[in-house]
Scaffold this motif. Sequence first.
Motif, PDB file in Angstrom:
ATOM      1  N   LEU A  83       0.826  -1.205   0.000  1.00 33.31           N
ATOM      2  CA  LEU A  83       0.000   0.000   0.000  1.00 33.31           C
ATOM      3  C   LEU A  83       0.863   1.259   0.000  1.00 33.31           C
ATOM      4  O   LEU A  83       0.566   2.229  -0.712  1.00 33.31           O
ATOM      5  CB  LEU A  83      -0.946  -0.003   1.201  1.00 33.31           C
ATOM      6  N   ALA A  84       1.943   1.272   0.780  1.00 27.94           N
ATOM      7  CA  ALA A  84       2.849   2.422   0.814  1.00 27.94           C
ATOM      8  C   ALA A  84       3.524   2.610  -0.536  1.00 27.94           C
ATOM      9  O   ALA A  84       3.649   3.735  -1.038  1.00 27.94           O
ATOM     10  CB  ALA A  84       3.897   2.241   1.912  1.00 27.94           C
ATOM     11  N   SER A  85       3.942   1.509  -1.154  1.00 31.46           N
ATOM     12  CA  SER A  85       4.579   1.574  -2.463  1.00 31.46           C
ATOM     13  C   SER A  85       3.606   2.116  -3.515  1.00 31.46           C
ATOM     14  O   SER A  85       3.976   2.954  -4.338  1.00 31.46           O
ATOM     15  CB  SER A  85       5.069   0.184  -2.862  1.00 31.46           C
ATOM     16  N   ASN A  86       2.366   1.663  -3.477  1.00 38.75           N
ATOM     17  CA  ASN A  86       1.354   2.158  -4.410  1.00 38.75           C
ATOM     18  C   ASN A  86       1.102   3.643  -4.213  1.00 38.75           C
ATOM     19  O   ASN A  86       0.949   4.397  -5.181  1.00 38.75           O
ATOM     20  CB  ASN A  86       0.045   1.379  -4.246  1.00 38.75           C
ATOM     21  N   GLN A  87       1.065   4.091  -2.964  1.00 37.76           N
ATOM     22  CA  GLN A  87       0.850   5.511  -2.681  1.00 37.76           C
ATOM     23  C   GLN A  87       1.996   6.354  -3.242  1.00 37.76           C
ATOM     24  O   GLN A  87       1.774   7.404  -3.837  1.00 37.76           O
ATOM     25  CB  GLN A  87       0.691   5.739  -1.172  1.00 37.76           C
ATOM     26  N   GLN A  88       3.234   5.883  -3.064  1.00 35.80           N
ATOM     27  CA  GLN A  88       4.394   6.599  -3.603  1.00 35.80           C
ATOM     28  C   GLN A  88       4.334   6.679  -5.122  1.00 35.80           C
ATOM     29  O   GLN A  88       4.628   7.720  -5.712  1.00 35.80           O
ATOM     30  CB  GLN A  88       5.695   5.912  -3.167  1.00 35.80           C
ATOM     31  N   LEU A  89       3.952   5.585  -5.754  1.00 35.55           N
ATOM     32  CA  LEU A  89       3.848   5.580  -7.219  1.00 35.55           C
ATOM     33  C   LEU A  89       2.770   6.552  -7.698  1.00 35.55           C
ATOM     34  O   LEU A  89       2.967   7.267  -8.695  1.00 35.55           O
ATOM     35  CB  LEU A  89       3.565   4.165  -7.729  1.00 35.55           C
ATOM     36  N   LEU A  90       1.641   6.595  -7.010  1.00 36.67           N
ATOM     37  CA  LEU A  90       0.578   7.528  -7.381  1.00 36.67           C
ATOM     38  C   LEU A  90       1.044   8.975  -7.242  1.00 36.67           C
ATOM     39  O   LEU A  90       0.752   9.825  -8.094  1.00 36.67           O
ATOM     40  CB  LEU A  90      -0.664   7.292  -6.523  1.00 36.67           C
ATOM     41  N   GLU A  91       1.778   9.271  -6.178  1.00 36.03           N
ATOM     42  CA  GLU A  91       2.299  10.625  -5.986  1.00 36.03           C
ATOM     43  C   GLU A  91       3.281  10.993  -7.093  1.00 36.03           C
ATOM     44  O   GLU A  91       3.270  12.111  -7.599  1.00 36.03           O
ATOM     45  CB  GLU A  91       2.960  10.744  -4.616  1.00 36.03           C
ATOM     46  N   ARG A  92       4.141  10.051  -7.503  1.00 36.56           N
ATOM     47  CA  ARG A  92       5.101  10.312  -8.587  1.00 36.56           C
ATOM     48  C   ARG A  92       4.383  10.542  -9.910  1.00 36.56           C
ATOM     49  O   ARG A  92       4.754  11.435 -10.678  1.00 36.56           O
ATOM     50  CB  ARG A  92       6.078   9.149  -8.722  1.00 36.56           C
ATOM     51  N   VAL A  93       3.350   9.761 -10.187  1.00 37.22           N
ATOM     52  CA  VAL A  93       2.584   9.936 -11.423  1.00 37.22           C
ATOM     53  C   VAL A  93       1.915  11.304 -11.432  1.00 37.22           C
ATOM     54  O   VAL A  93       1.942  12.022 -12.440  1.00 37.22           O
ATOM     55  CB  VAL A  93       1.543   8.801 -11.598  1.00 37.22           C
ATOM     56  N   ASN A  94       1.324  11.686 -10.307  1.00 39.78           N
ATOM     57  CA  ASN A  94       0.678  13.007 -10.228  1.00 39.78           C
ATOM     58  C   ASN A  94       1.690  14.126 -10.441  1.00 39.78           C
ATOM     59  O   ASN A  94       1.409  15.102 -11.150  1.00 39.78           O
ATOM     60  CB  ASN A  94      -0.025  13.174  -8.880  1.00 39.78           C
ATOM     61  N   LEU A  95       2.889  14.007  -9.856  1.00 38.02           N
ATOM     62  CA  LEU A  95       3.935  15.006 -10.036  1.00 38.02           C
ATOM     63  C   LEU A  95       4.354  15.096 -11.498  1.00 38.02           C
ATOM     64  O   LEU A  95       4.474  16.195 -12.057  1.00 38.02           O
ATOM     65  CB  LEU A  95       5.136  14.674  -9.151  1.00 38.02           C
ATOM     66  N   LEU A  96       4.560  13.955 -12.132  1.00 37.54           N
ATOM     67  CA  LEU A  96       4.953  13.947 -13.543  1.00 37.54           C
ATOM     68  C   LEU A  96       3.872  14.542 -14.435  1.00 37.54           C
ATOM     69  O   LEU A  96       4.169  15.262 -15.401  1.00 37.54           O
ATOM     70  CB  LEU A  96       5.293  12.523 -13.995  1.00 37.54           C
ATOM     71  N   ARG A  98       1.698  16.845 -13.541  1.00 33.70           N
ATOM     72  CA  ARG A  98       1.717  18.298 -13.331  1.00 33.70           C
ATOM     73  C   ARG A  98       2.883  18.937 -14.086  1.00 33.70           C
ATOM     74  O   ARG A  98       2.738  19.998 -14.703  1.00 33.70           O
ATOM     75  CB  ARG A  98       1.797  18.620 -11.838  1.00 33.70           C
ATOM     76  N   GLU A  99       4.073  18.289 -14.031  1.00 29.71           N
ATOM     77  CA  GLU A  99       5.232  18.818 -14.744  1.00 29.71           C
ATOM     78  C   GLU A  99       5.001  18.816 -16.251  1.00 29.71           C
ATOM     79  O   GLU A  99       5.374  19.773 -16.953  1.00 29.71           O
ATOM     80  CB  GLU A  99       6.486  18.010 -14.403  1.00 29.71           C
ATOM     81  N   LEU A 100       4.381  17.771 -16.767  1.00 31.29           N
ATOM     82  CA  LEU A 100       4.082  17.700 -18.199  1.00 31.29           C
ATOM     83  C   LEU A 100       3.094  18.793 -18.596  1.00 31.29           C
ATOM     84  O   LEU A 100       3.266  19.453 -19.623  1.00 31.29           O
ATOM     85  CB  LEU A 100       3.524  16.316 -18.547  1.00 31.29           C
ATOM     86  N   ALA A 101       2.081  19.005 -17.784  1.00 31.81           N
ATOM     87  CA  ALA A 101       1.098  20.053 -18.078  1.00 31.81           C
ATOM     88  C   ALA A 101       1.767  21.429 -18.048  1.00 31.81           C
ATOM     89  O   ALA A 101       1.505  22.273 -18.914  1.00 31.81           O
ATOM     90  CB  ALA A 101      -0.055  19.991 -17.080  1.00 31.81           C
ATOM     91  N   ALA A 102       2.660  21.658 -17.071  1.00 37.89           N
ATOM     92  CA  ALA A 102       3.361  22.939 -16.978  1.00 37.89           C
ATOM     93  C   ALA A 102       4.279  23.121 -18.181  1.00 37.89           C
ATOM     94  O   ALA A 102       4.373  24.228 -18.744  1.00 37.89           O
ATOM     95  CB  ALA A 102       4.162  23.017 -15.679  1.00 37.89           C
ATOM     96  N   SER A 103       4.938  22.052 -18.606  1.00 34.47           N
ATOM     97  CA  SER A 103       5.830  22.124 -19.767  1.00 34.47           C
ATOM     98  C   SER A 103       5.039  22.445 -21.033  1.00 34.47           C
ATOM     99  O   SER A 103       5.462  23.263 -21.855  1.00 34.47           O
ATOM    100  CB  SER A 103       6.573  20.790 -19.926  1.00 34.47           C
ATOM    101  N   ARG A 104       3.892  21.822 -21.193  1.00 29.54           N
ATOM    102  CA  ARG A 104       3.039  22.101 -22.372  1.00 29.54           C
ATOM    103  C   ARG A 104       2.529  23.539 -22.337  1.00 29.54           C
ATOM    104  O   ARG A 104       2.456  24.201 -23.367  1.00 29.54           O
ATOM    105  CB  ARG A 104       1.876  21.119 -22.411  1.00 29.54           C
ATOM    106  N   GLN A 105       2.192  24.005 -21.152  1.00 27.14           N
ATOM    107  CA  GLN A 105       1.728  25.392 -21.010  1.00 27.14           C
ATOM    108  C   GLN A 105       2.836  26.364 -21.387  1.00 27.14           C
ATOM    109  O   GLN A 105       2.599  27.347 -22.091  1.00 27.14           O
ATOM    110  CB  GLN A 105       1.249  25.644 -19.576  1.00 27.14           C
ATOM    111  N   LEU A 106       4.066  26.084 -20.947  1.00 33.06           N
ATOM    112  CA  LEU A 106       5.201  26.931 -21.257  1.00 33.06           C
ATOM    113  C   LEU A 106       5.487  26.942 -22.761  1.00 33.06           C
ATOM    114  O   LEU A 106       5.711  27.998 -23.343  1.00 33.06           O
ATOM    115  CB  LEU A 106       6.448  26.435 -20.492  1.00 33.06           C
ATOM    116  N   GLU A 107       5.424  25.768 -23.404  1.00 34.20           N
ATOM    117  CA  GLU A 107       5.625  25.689 -24.864  1.00 34.20           C
ATOM    118  C   GLU A 107       4.534  26.452 -25.606  1.00 34.20           C
ATOM    119  O   GLU A 107       4.797  27.111 -26.598  1.00 34.20           O
ATOM    120  CB  GLU A 107       5.626  24.231 -25.316  1.00 34.20           C
TER     121      GLU A 107
END
Length: 112
Positions: A83-96, A98-107
Amino acid sequence: MSQALKPQAIKTSTTGSSLADILERVLDKGIVIAGDITVSVGSVELLSIRIRLLVASVDKAKEIGINWWESDPYLSSRTQELLASNQQLLERVNLLERELAASRQLESNNSN
């Protein structure tokens, strides 16, 4: 004339089966209970329930290919770790994401 007292034998049932004997037989061989319940009005089926129950020992279940409890994370001793591992993976996916959306917005801003 006095008769000697003879010890009386304890009567036991040799043909009866105890609950433990029956349970041992069922678990050794396994038992399947199946049933279907259908509720209809006229020719229109409103509800259909299929009930299947298998009672068997763990060894018998494995023998016939049923071993879902071995891979179910909620029945594993590693539940909290998974469960802890799944939570960490979900947080990493959400971060990525957000970063992808910010990168697309910047482009998008740079191309305008």
